[in-house]
Motif scaffolding. Structure first.
Motif, PDB file in Angstrom:
ATOM      1  N   VAL A 281       7.401   2.257  15.139  1.00 28.07           N
ATOM      2  CA  VAL A 281       6.534   3.121  14.339  1.00 28.07           C
ATOM      3  C   VAL A 281       6.194   4.407  15.103  1.00 28.07           C
ATOM      4  O   VAL A 281       5.893   5.435  14.505  1.00 28.07           O
ATOM      5  CB  VAL A 281       5.260   2.364  13.886  1.00 28.07           C
ATOM      6  N   CYS A 453       2.975  -1.702  12.058  1.00 28.69           N
ATOM      7  CA  CYS A 453       1.830  -1.547  12.949  1.00 28.69           C
ATOM      8  C   CYS A 453       0.617  -2.299  12.428  1.00 28.69           C
ATOM      9  O   CYS A 453      -0.343  -2.524  13.154  1.00 28.69           O
ATOM     10  CB  CYS A 453       1.508  -0.071  13.158  1.00 28.69           C
ATOM     11  N   GLY A 454       0.625  -2.637  11.149  1.00 33.45           N
ATOM     12  CA  GLY A 454      -0.465  -3.446  10.616  1.00 33.45           C
ATOM     13  C   GLY A 454      -1.602  -2.659  10.019  1.00 33.45           C
ATOM     14  O   GLY A 454      -2.579  -3.234   9.535  1.00 33.45           O
ATOM     15  N   CYS A 456      -1.726  -0.834   7.276  1.00 34.10           N
ATOM     16  CA  CYS A 456      -1.942  -0.976   5.835  1.00 34.10           C
ATOM     17  C   CYS A 456      -1.323  -2.270   5.308  1.00 34.10           C
ATOM     18  O   CYS A 456      -0.305  -2.740   5.791  1.00 34.10           O
ATOM     19  CB  CYS A 456      -1.419   0.254   5.091  1.00 34.10           C
ATOM     20  N   CYS A 459       2.500  -3.003   3.714  1.00 41.07           N
ATOM     21  CA  CYS A 459       3.559  -3.137   4.702  1.00 41.07           C
ATOM     22  C   CYS A 459       3.342  -4.387   5.551  1.00 41.07           C
ATOM     23  O   CYS A 459       4.257  -5.194   5.729  1.00 41.07           O
ATOM     24  CB  CYS A 459       3.610  -1.878   5.553  1.00 41.07           C
ATOM     25  N   ARG A 460       2.146  -4.569   6.061  1.00 41.92           N
ATOM     26  CA  ARG A 460       1.887  -5.682   6.979  1.00 41.92           C
ATOM     27  C   ARG A 460       2.140  -7.024   6.309  1.00 41.92           C
ATOM     28  O   ARG A 460       2.878  -7.865   6.813  1.00 41.92           O
ATOM     29  CB  ARG A 460       0.442  -5.618   7.498  1.00 41.92           C
ATOM     30  N   LEU A 498       1.605   3.282   3.650  1.00 45.38           N
ATOM     31  CA  LEU A 498       1.072   4.552   4.160  1.00 45.38           C
ATOM     32  C   LEU A 498       2.165   5.427   4.766  1.00 45.38           C
ATOM     33  O   LEU A 498       2.229   6.619   4.525  1.00 45.38           O
ATOM     34  CB  LEU A 498      -0.008   4.253   5.216  1.00 45.38           C
ATOM     35  N   CYS A 499       3.017   4.844   5.583  1.00 48.52           N
ATOM     36  CA  CYS A 499       3.978   5.685   6.295  1.00 48.52           C
ATOM     37  C   CYS A 499       5.406   5.301   5.960  1.00 48.52           C
ATOM     38  O   CYS A 499       5.670   4.334   5.251  1.00 48.52           O
ATOM     39  CB  CYS A 499       3.744   5.617   7.814  1.00 48.52           C
ATOM     40  N   LEU A 501       7.642   3.863   7.545  1.00 50.06           N
ATOM     41  CA  LEU A 501       8.148   2.546   7.941  1.00 50.06           C
ATOM     42  C   LEU A 501       8.049   1.580   6.764  1.00 50.06           C
ATOM     43  O   LEU A 501       9.027   0.957   6.360  1.00 50.06           O
ATOM     44  CB  LEU A 501       7.383   2.013   9.160  1.00 50.06           C
ATOM     45  N   GLY A 502       6.853   1.487   6.196  1.00 45.99           N
ATOM     46  CA  GLY A 502       6.666   0.597   5.052  1.00 45.99           C
ATOM     47  C   GLY A 502       7.404   1.092   3.823  1.00 45.99           C
ATOM     48  O   GLY A 502       8.012   0.307   3.091  1.00 45.99           O
TER      49      GLY A 502
HETATM   50  S1  SF4 Z   1       3.436   1.371   6.411  1.00 45.16           S
HETATM   51 FE1  SF4 Z   1       3.218   2.388   8.382  1.00 45.16          FE
HETATM   52  S2  SF4 Z   1       1.000   2.511   8.618  1.00 45.16           S
HETATM   53 FE2  SF4 Z   1       1.330   0.947   7.104  1.00 45.16          FE
HETATM   54  S3  SF4 Z   1       1.395  -0.950   8.302  1.00 45.16           S
HETATM   55 FE3  SF4 Z   1       3.479  -0.233   7.988  1.00 45.16          FE
HETATM   56  S4  SF4 Z   1       3.877   0.857   9.866  1.00 45.16           S
HETATM   57 FE4  SF4 Z   1       1.682   0.706   9.751  1.00 45.16          FE
END
Ligand code: SF4
Ligand SMILES: Cc1cc2nc3c(=O)[nH]c(=O)nc-3n(C[C@H](O)[C@H](O)[C@H](O)COP(=O)(O)O)c2cc1C
Ligand code: FES
Lengths: 595, 124
Positions: A281, A453-454, A456, A459-460, A498-499, A501-502
């Motif tokens: 991330v 990263c956890g 949000c 994604c988590r 949010l980002c 990655l998700g």
């Molecule tokens: S989408 Fe991005 S900000 Fe949200 S948990 Fe996944 S890595 Fe973290």
């Protein structure tokens, strides 16, 4: 004056296959023969053909030796360097023809390549600023500072059509103009060398092979956007790259190419290196900046974009290593030159790290618009062991796959997006008929579950649920309804994370579903893995008519699952069998079958 | 660093040290020195180095100096072949470092092969 230069690859690939010991042996052997005044040994960056490492090239002949061992060194020195006779057995076989020894540039691997970002890799000594300068290094910076206004520099970058090589493909000139337009007491330039995509090593190779070009490009970017400080964020797993980058920065300062009043222009610029701990991330631009600031690497919502509030909340331009690597050449050779390569909307070249089921694994740089077929069949040398090509994965955990039916698609940003794939940063993993596409999706999802990263929930929690569903499918316990749920969840995660990655984590699932739905269905309805990968869906058995009762398999089986007397037909007890496949490898009579 | 001229001076200097790595292609004049055991015993190495140094000293472009194995006329070693694109090969025999300097001057620079040093003259 040296009459001969011996270049030995000091990239990560060759270093791990012991090229440093080869350099030591070369130097001592050369000294023993009294040739130290005549022959110079140079340690370079990656040549691209890492699978054939350690690699050595001897000039002026340009002889290309591959898979050199320490024991081969005395022969190379005695025969080639002293007596001028090529050591044929060590020459890269593609360079040896019936009559002649070809140059490296004429081999299938290099012929279709066009090196812009990698132009100095494997050519110069990256720890020697003068070798970089010999190949027009810092000339672009001089030109900018002496002859061009910041706005003119940005215009050249815009006109070149260069787009971000870190994955997003955002137009670089436009990005620079955003930062330039914002007034602030301090602005920054950030280079993203986090390179988290598993299997990718383009950026590492540029930093290892040509670190000065990043120093030069970031300084140019600073001038163009009004920034006086820059940060390079490199993962700590790249020790050679970090070391060479630090040497390059130090040398540039000594030569007055970094620091105060560069080229007497009144422009000041300096660079810092920050090490990342290797979280995927942290390659996301806002997380990366948060990490440089000394905080836990978590993304922040955009807007505000980095051009407005970036590093330390100041206007910041953030670009990928390969993006920067193109800049000096664009300034020197002009926007038109760069724009003459590639396709309508994707200009220039792209570096790919070629891996997986392919003969020539390594680093290739090709003009945009080259087809996947050319990359795989010509440059890559095809699929080993006569297997059939099935698909290529691009864009790593955020990307998708290109199936064999679309092999003739010219590769550029827009074509890949159109087929539901993405360019990504340049990882290109080749898969053959033995790869299970559900398993591949699972591999990447495992990665994103670990790396989320956890911050949000979509994604988590979402990626974890997605992985559980895939596990259920590969265990043969899923229903067709689960397949619909899988798709729904994918779309939900994409829309709500949010980002990046998700937002991109479901892509490997969606792409494999799109092109290989029948494989998912086979797992669910027939309880079969067509590629024979998913263990839960396989059974090993012994064909009675072929078994000679040699007992070889029974002796090797680690689980004691094979029963039978000498010279009698053996059987596998499926309750005990752990499906390791040892019996299949052991049997000389082809009696063991996997179904 | 204050001026482009300073940078260019460093570049020219550094470039000279790297000419052996240039891919001169088929356009180059090639000087090939026979360096098998017989050649080395007859003193081929000082000859080779004399060529390299002289070419560097005069900053000649498009000339490569390389070695080869036994050319097959051991009694005439050290042997040097000069191959210019589009011209016939000239073979010099019983070379010395001093002769090498003269070959660079007369033949490579001024285009007049030195007949007295060639294999033709030696076998007469
Ligand atoms: S989408 Fe991005 S900000 Fe949200 S948990 Fe996944 S890595 Fe973290
Ligand atoms: C999860 C994630 C990981 C990323 N990893 C990288 C990376 O390793 N290197 C990189 O250059 N860009 C990475 N990016 C893209 C960056 O956010 C950013 O778009 C890019 O560095 C911008 O530079 P460019 O315009 O030169 O491509 C990542 C993005 C996401 C969402
Ligand atoms: S690391 Fe040596 S060729 Fe890539």
């Amino acid at each position: 004056m040296y009459r001969s230069h011996v270049l030995v690859c000091g990239g990560t690939g060759c270093t791990s296959s012991n090229s440093l010991a080869i350099i030591d042996a070369l130097e001592s052997e050369i000294a023993k023969k009294g040739l130290q005044e005549e022959v110079k040994v140079v340690r370079t960056g990656c040549f691209g053909l890492c699978a054939l490492g350690p690699i050595m090239i001897v000039y002026p002949e340009g002889s290309f030796y591959s898979q050199v061992k320490v024991e081969d060194v005395p022969e190379i020195v005695e025969e080639h360097l002293l007596k001028g006779r090529l050591v044929k057995r060590l020459l890269y076989d593609e360079t040896v023809t019936m009559e002649d020894v070809k140059s490296l540039q004429e081999t299938d691997f290099y012929k279709k390549q066009h090196r812009v970002a990698l132009r100095n890799c494997g050519v110069i000594d990256p720890e020697n600023i003068e070798e970089y300068i010999a190949f027009d290094g810092y000339m672009a910076l001089a030109k900018c500072l002496k002859e061009l206004t910041p706005a003119e520099v940005i215009q050249i970058v815009k006109d070149s059509g260069l787009r971000g090589r870190g994955g997003g493909g955002f137009p670089t000139g436009l990005k620079w103009s955003f930062t330039a337009a914002n007034e602030a007491d301090q602005k920054y330039v950030v280079c993203n060398a986090d390179e988290g995509d598993p299997g990718a090593f383009m950026d590492r190779s540029v930093l290892e092979g040509d670190p000065h070009c990043i120093v030069e490009a970031m300084t140019i970017c600073g001038y163009a956007t009004g920034a006086t400080e820059g940060y390079v964020y490199v993962r700590a797993e790249y020790p050679i790259a970090v070391k060479r980058l630090k040497i390059a920065i130090k040398q540039a300062r000594e030569y007055g190419l970094l620091g105060k009043n560069i080229f007497d222009s009144g422009f000041d610029f300096d660079l810092h290196v920050r090490l990342g701990a290797g979280a995927f991330v942290c390659g996301e631009e806002t997380a990366l900046m948060t990490s440089i600031e000394g905080n836990r690497g978590e993304p922040r919502p955009r807007p505000p974009y980095p051009a407005v509030k970036g590093l330390f909340r100041k206007p910041t331009t953030e670009n990928n290593v390969e993006t920067f690597a193109n800049i000096p050449q664009i300034i020197l050779k002009g926007a038109d030159w760069f724009a003459s390569m590639g396709t309508e909307k994707s200009k220039g070249t792209k570096v790919f790290a070629l891996g997986g089921k392919i003969k020539n694994t390594g680093l290739v740089e090709i003009p945009m618009g080259t087809t996947l077929r050319e990359i795989i069949e010509e440059i890559g040398g095809g699929i080993p062991n006569g297997k059939k090509f099935k698909a290529a994965q691009t864009g790593g955990p955020s990307g998708g796959c290109i199936p064999a039916s679309l092999m003739d698609t010219p590769i550029d940003y827009d074509n890949l997006t159109a087929i539901g794939c993405m360019m990504g940063s340049g990882g290109l993993i080749v898969m053959d008929e033995d790869n299970c596409m559900v398993d591949i999706a699972k591999f990447f999802l495992n990665f994103t579950v670990d790396e989320s990263c956890g911050k949000c929930t979509p994604c988590r929690v979402g990626t974890k649920r997605l992985l559980e569903m895939l596990d259920k499918i590969t265990a043969g316990k899923a229903t067709m309804e689960d397949l619909d749920k899988l798709e729904d969840l994918c779309n939900y995660i994409k829309a709500n994370s949010l980002c990046g990655l998700g937002q991109t984590a479901p892509n490997p699932v969606l792409a494999t579903l799109k092109f290989f739905r029948e494989e998912y269905v086979a797992h669910i309805q027939d309880k079969k893995c067509p590629a024979g990968v998913c263990k839960a869906l396989m059974t090993y058995s012994i064909e009675a008519d072929k078994c000679r009762g040699c007992t070889a398999c029974a002796r090797k089986c680690p689980a004691g699952a094979i029963e039978g007397k000498v010279k009698e037909v053996h059987t596998i007890n499926t309750d005990k069998c752990i499906k390791c496949g040892v019996c299949l490898e052991t049997c000389k009579f082809g009696a063991v079958v996997k179904k | 660093m204050k001026t482009i001229e300073e940078l260019m001076a460093i570049r020219e200097n550094a470039k000279k040290k790297m000419t052996v790595r240039e891919d001169t292609g088929d356009e180059a004049t090639r000087i090939v020195v026979g360096m098998a055991t017989c050649g080395i015993a007859a003193g081929a190495r000082p000859v080779l180095n004399a060529f390299v140094d002289e070419i560097a000293k005069r900053d000649l472009k498009g000339v490569t100096v390389s070695q080869t194995g036994c050319i097959g006329m051991c009694q005439y070693e050290p042997i040097v072949e000069v191959l210019e694109p589009g011209k016939e090969k000239v073979t010099y025999v019983k070379m010395t470092a001093e002769k090498a300097v003269k070959v660079v001057n007369d033949h490579i620079v001024n285009g007049n092969p030195i007949v007295d040093f060639t294999v033709g003259a030696a076998t007469k």
